[in-house]
Design a protein around this motif. Structure first.
Motif, PDB file in Angstrom:
ATOM      1  N   ARG A 280       0.840  -1.212   0.000  1.00 34.12           N
ATOM      2  CA  ARG A 280       0.000   0.000   0.000  1.00 34.12           C
ATOM      3  C   ARG A 280       0.876   1.263   0.000  1.00 34.12           C
ATOM      4  N   ARG A 281       1.877   1.294   0.883  1.00 32.51           N
ATOM      5  CA  ARG A 281       2.922   2.312   0.908  1.00 32.51           C
ATOM      6  C   ARG A 281       2.463   3.757   0.991  1.00 32.51           C
ATOM      7  N   ASN A 282       1.475   4.070   1.858  1.00 34.92           N
ATOM      8  CA  ASN A 282       1.234   5.493   2.089  1.00 34.92           C
ATOM      9  C   ASN A 282       2.208   5.959   3.171  1.00 34.92           C
ATOM     10  N   GLU A 283       2.122   7.264   3.553  1.00 38.04           N
ATOM     11  CA  GLU A 283       3.142   7.783   4.471  1.00 38.04           C
ATOM     12  C   GLU A 283       3.113   7.073   5.826  1.00 38.04           C
ATOM     13  N   ARG A 284       1.901   6.742   6.285  1.00 37.13           N
ATOM     14  CA  ARG A 284       1.789   6.030   7.564  1.00 37.13           C
ATOM     15  C   ARG A 284       2.463   4.650   7.452  1.00 37.13           C
ATOM     16  N   ASP A 285       2.280   3.982   6.293  1.00 33.22           N
ATOM     17  CA  ASP A 285       2.908   2.674   6.094  1.00 33.22           C
ATOM     18  C   ASP A 285       4.430   2.780   6.140  1.00 33.22           C
ATOM     19  N   VAL A 286       4.957   3.862   5.542  1.00 27.91           N
ATOM     20  CA  VAL A 286       6.416   4.033   5.526  1.00 27.91           C
ATOM     21  C   VAL A 286       6.926   4.192   6.956  1.00 27.91           C
ATOM     22  N   VAL A 287       6.185   4.973   7.766  1.00 27.11           N
ATOM     23  CA  VAL A 287       6.569   5.146   9.175  1.00 27.11           C
ATOM     24  C   VAL A 287       6.532   3.785   9.883  1.00 27.11           C
ATOM     25  N   ASN A 288       5.456   3.025   9.678  1.00 18.98           N
ATOM     26  CA  ASN A 288       5.330   1.716  10.333  1.00 18.98           C
ATOM     27  C   ASN A 288       6.436   0.752   9.902  1.00 18.98           C
ATOM     28  N   LEU A 289       6.738   0.782   8.600  1.00 22.53           N
ATOM     29  CA  LEU A 289       7.786  -0.115   8.111  1.00 22.53           C
ATOM     30  C   LEU A 289       9.118   0.174   8.781  1.00 22.53           C
TER      31      LEU A 289
END
Ligand SMILES: C[S@@+](CC[C@H](N)C(=O)[O-])C[C@H]1O[C@@H](n2cnc3c(N)ncnc32)[C@H](O)[C@@H]1O
Length: 306
Positions: free
Chosen positions: A13-22
């Motif tokens: 999915r790679r939205n900004e929240r996903d990048v933070v979580n990753l």
């Protein structure tokens, strides 16, 4: 224990929240493997012995490539734990460095690492457009912001650096436009990032299928070189240099991991599942293969504001 379903979802999915979580999930993995606080692939010379040395080499290389000896103000976007910024600060006479990161947890750790080597002062006059609630650590600032909306005054900085972070920026074009706004005339935008160089020799499938398991450890946008160049040039920049260093980045790192797998696996499995280590290992093999086949490369790009 890592939530694997969430991880896979974030990867695609790679939205900004996903990048933070990753990064909240994987930064520690990168620290375990490299035994340091830099979060990049590193550059391997003949005599480089481990990932940490490679990371410091790449960071040094960025400093030279960006001609930091001729700069006084710098913003580092996607600054991780600010280790590269600390290194540049000790090597060059920079008046002001602003570390910008979307990940607040990383920033907090970065501040504590930086403050061990300097004193914290309240911020006064600076290039930051809204100086409320930010702390200054000697000449270094840390800001929680995104690459596409920079809280920086127009025409105020000599260098914008994105050190292995622009692969996450969406839309990339908006980041490049913002970089142009904040840079002084003839200021430099300097990017180090993984790129897709040649996807034409692959059968027509979605890119994440073609990259296979590599999509897991390269959990970002997969920008093609031509797209990056045209975004830079269409936003009032002149490209001054592009270096292709992929063969000194991916292949030696994969060789190091293969050679030291047992030791690294033991350390990783103290904090992560064995399954995750297997994914990491397979992904590194895929990365090695994609690099050898010329599908991926790693670029250093320098462009001047015109
Ligand atoms: C691979 S790490 C590189 C960190 C650092 N440059 C280094 O070499 O140690 C990528 C960094 O980009 C940050 N990042 C990702 N997307 C971002 C965005 N849209 N705006 C600002 N920072 C972002 C991540 O939080 C992470 O710190």
């Amino acid at each position: 224990m890592t939530n694997l379903f969430g991880l896979f979802l974030s990867t695609f999915r790679r939205n900004e929240r996903d990048v933070v979580n990753l990064y909240n999930t994987f930064s520690r993995l990168m620290q375990i493997t490299a035994e340091g606080n830099m979060l990049n692939f590193g550059y391997w010379h003949d005599r480089t012995q481990n990932p940490l040395q490679a990371q410091y080499s790449l960071s040094n290389m960025m400093g030279d490539f960006a001609s930091l000896h001729m700069a006084s103000t710098l913003i580092d976007i996607g600054s991780g734990y600010s280790s590269p910024a600390l290194q540049w600060n000790s090597r060059y006479k920079l008046l002001e460095i602003v570390c910008i990161n979307i990940n607040f947890e990383q920033l907090k750790i970065a501040i504590s690492i930086s403050s061990k080597s300097s004193t914290i002062q309240k911020m006064n006059q600076s290039i930051i457009s809204n100086p409320i609630n930010n702390l200054r650590i000697s000449n270094m600032f840390h800001l929680n912001a995104t690459s596409t909306v920079l809280p920086i005054k127009s025409n105020s900085v000599d260098r914008v650096i994105a050190f292995e972070s622009a692969q996450h920026f969406k839309p990339l074009n908006q980041f490049i436009k913002e970089s142009n706004r904040v840079l002084k005339d003839k200021g430099l935008l300097v990017i180090a990032m993984p790129v897709i160089t040649n996807s034409s020799n692959m059968i027509s499938l979605p890119l994440f299928v073609k990259l296979g398991i590599l999509s897991i450890t390269w959990a970002s946008e997969h920008y093609e070189l031509e797209y990056i160049k045209s975004s830079v040039e269409s936003n009032r920049f002149k490209i001054k240099d592009i270096k292709f260093i992929g063969s000194n980045v991916y292949q030696p790192l994969a060789r190091y991991y293969i050679k030291n797998r047992e030791k690294l696996k033991e350390r990783i499995c103290r904090e992560y599942s064995q399954f995750l280590e297997t994914i990491l290992y397979k992904s590194l093999l895929k990365m090695n293969d994609a690099s050898k086949r010329g599908i991926i490369d790693y670029i250093l790009l320098k462009a001047e504001k015109i």
